[in-house]
Write a protein that holds these residues in place. Structure first.
Motif, PDB file in Angstrom:
ATOM      1  N   MET A 281       0.844  -1.197   0.000  1.00  0.00           N
ATOM      2  CA  MET A 281       0.000   0.000   0.000  1.00  0.00           C
ATOM      3  C   MET A 281       0.875   1.241   0.000  1.00  0.00           C
ATOM      4  O   MET A 281       1.783   1.370   0.806  1.00  0.00           O
ATOM      5  CB  MET A 281      -0.887   0.017   1.257  1.00  0.00           C
TER       6      MET A 281
ATOM      7  N   PRO B  31      -5.615  11.427  -0.728  1.00  0.00           N
ATOM      8  CA  PRO B  31      -6.813  10.929  -1.403  1.00  0.00           C
ATOM      9  C   PRO B  31      -7.224  11.869  -2.528  1.00  0.00           C
ATOM     10  O   PRO B  31      -7.144  13.088  -2.366  1.00  0.00           O
ATOM     11  CB  PRO B  31      -7.868  10.896  -0.292  1.00  0.00           C
TER      12      PRO B  31
ATOM     13  N   PRO C 272     -16.613   5.371  -3.992  1.00  0.00           N
ATOM     14  CA  PRO C 272     -15.301   4.720  -3.872  1.00  0.00           C
ATOM     15  C   PRO C 272     -14.755   4.221  -5.211  1.00  0.00           C
ATOM     16  O   PRO C 272     -13.544   4.295  -5.442  1.00  0.00           O
ATOM     17  CB  PRO C 272     -15.566   3.558  -2.905  1.00  0.00           C
ATOM     18  N   ASN C 273     -15.637   3.732  -6.077  1.00  0.00           N
ATOM     19  CA  ASN C 273     -15.170   3.275  -7.384  1.00  0.00           C
ATOM     20  C   ASN C 273     -14.609   4.438  -8.196  1.00  0.00           C
ATOM     21  O   ASN C 273     -13.584   4.314  -8.865  1.00  0.00           O
ATOM     22  CB  ASN C 273     -16.310   2.630  -8.176  1.00  0.00           C
TER      23      ASN C 273
ATOM     24  N   ARG D 199     -13.329   7.183  -7.046  1.00  0.00           N
ATOM     25  CA  ARG D 199     -12.054   7.617  -6.467  1.00  0.00           C
ATOM     26  C   ARG D 199     -10.927   6.678  -6.865  1.00  0.00           C
ATOM     27  O   ARG D 199      -9.811   7.114  -7.152  1.00  0.00           O
ATOM     28  CB  ARG D 199     -12.153   7.665  -4.940  1.00  0.00           C
ATOM     29  N   ALA D 200     -11.220   5.385  -6.865  1.00  0.00           N
ATOM     30  CA  ALA D 200     -10.189   4.403  -7.221  1.00  0.00           C
ATOM     31  C   ALA D 200      -9.756   4.599  -8.673  1.00  0.00           C
ATOM     32  O   ALA D 200      -8.567   4.582  -8.986  1.00  0.00           O
ATOM     33  CB  ALA D 200     -10.722   2.988  -7.003  1.00  0.00           C
TER      34      ALA D 200
ATOM     35  N   GLN E 248      -5.922  -2.336 -12.753  1.00  0.00           N
ATOM     36  CA  GLN E 248      -5.309  -1.666 -11.598  1.00  0.00           C
ATOM     37  C   GLN E 248      -6.294  -1.380 -10.471  1.00  0.00           C
ATOM     38  O   GLN E 248      -5.889  -0.904  -9.415  1.00  0.00           O
ATOM     39  CB  GLN E 248      -4.645  -0.365 -12.050  1.00  0.00           C
ATOM     40  N   VAL E 249      -7.577  -1.605 -10.709  1.00  0.00           N
ATOM     41  CA  VAL E 249      -8.549  -1.337  -9.638  1.00  0.00           C
ATOM     42  C   VAL E 249      -9.193  -2.617  -9.107  1.00  0.00           C
ATOM     43  O   VAL E 249     -10.059  -2.554  -8.249  1.00  0.00           O
ATOM     44  CB  VAL E 249      -9.661  -0.340 -10.086  1.00  0.00           C
ATOM     45  N   ARG E 250      -8.738  -3.768  -9.619  1.00  0.00           N
ATOM     46  CA  ARG E 250      -9.335  -5.025  -9.155  1.00  0.00           C
ATOM     47  C   ARG E 250      -9.218  -5.184  -7.654  1.00  0.00           C
ATOM     48  O   ARG E 250     -10.126  -5.692  -6.996  1.00  0.00           O
ATOM     49  CB  ARG E 250      -8.652  -6.216  -9.841  1.00  0.00           C
ATOM     50  N   HIS E 251      -8.079  -4.736  -7.099  1.00  0.00           N
ATOM     51  CA  HIS E 251      -7.898  -4.887  -5.650  1.00  0.00           C
ATOM     52  C   HIS E 251      -8.823  -3.968  -4.866  1.00  0.00           C
ATOM     53  O   HIS E 251      -8.929  -4.093  -3.660  1.00  0.00           O
ATOM     54  CB  HIS E 251      -6.433  -4.683  -5.265  1.00  0.00           C
ATOM     55  N   HIS E 252      -9.463  -3.043  -5.528  1.00  0.00           N
ATOM     56  CA  HIS E 252     -10.475  -2.211  -4.860  1.00  0.00           C
ATOM     57  C   HIS E 252     -11.859  -2.854  -4.950  1.00  0.00           C
ATOM     58  O   HIS E 252     -12.837  -2.258  -4.511  1.00  0.00           O
ATOM     59  CB  HIS E 252     -10.553  -0.824  -5.500  1.00  0.00           C
ATOM     60  N   GLY E 253     -11.927  -4.011  -5.581  1.00  0.00           N
ATOM     61  CA  GLY E 253     -13.195  -4.702  -5.665  1.00  0.00           C
ATOM     62  C   GLY E 253     -13.959  -4.428  -6.952  1.00  0.00           C
ATOM     63  O   GLY E 253     -15.072  -4.919  -7.122  1.00  0.00           O
TER      64      GLY E 253
END
Ligand SMILES: [Zn+2]
Ligand SMILES: [Zn+2]
Length: 148
Positions: free
Chosen positions: A1, A6, A17-18, A20-21, A41-46
């Motif tokens: 991390m 932010p 949140p999506n 922002r990611a 690159q955003v998979r880890h954000h769900g």
């Protein structure tokens, strides 16, 4: 991390949140990213489905926080952080380096305004002005062998 400020500090409220990611990925990118590159690159954000990424991109563009580069079918964070209004965001122009892929946003609104007034004179109501110039960026021009 990695610790980074932010993205919502400049974006203000209204971003999920999506969003922002996706904005953070675009802001960190070296150049324009395709939707699937963003998705990777955003998979880890769900975010797992392309429609989630497309919805976030659509919102960011609508808010003047990101732009779509039509000729590349790719997306960039706005170089200005955010446009004050949607009309200005729709007048963003880009120069794109053929060699390294860098895309630089221009504050070239006089040219857009001239094009728009020409269209208006023909009775058009202009929505979006798309100007994308290709060539070599300053860094690549310095590296490129001269003619001959
Ligand atoms: Zn912009
Ligand atoms: Zn370049």
């Amino acid at each position: 991390m990695t610790a980074r400020p932010p993205p919502d500090t400049r974006a203000g409220p209204g971003l999920g949140p999506n969003d922002r990611a996706v904005l953070a990925v675009l802001a960190d990118a070296k150049g324009p990213l395709g939707a699937y590159e963003v998705l990777d690159q955003v998979r880890h954000h769900g975010l797992k489905a392309p429609p989630q990424v497309y919805r976030a991109l659509h919102r960011l563009i609508g808010l003047g926080l990101a732009h779509r580069i039509e000729s590349l079918n790719a997306f960039v964070a706005c170089a200005h952080g955010r446009h004050s209004d949607a009309v200005r965001a729709d007048r963003a122009m880009f120069v794109i380096c053929d060699r390294c892929g860098a895309a630089v946003e221009l504050d070239a609104t006089p040219a857009a305004a001239a094009a728009e007034s020409a269209a208006t004179a023909k009775g058009f109501r202009v929505g979006r002005v798309i100007v994308e110039m290709k060539g070599l960026c300053a860094g690549c021009t310095a590296e490129a062998p001269g003619p001959g």
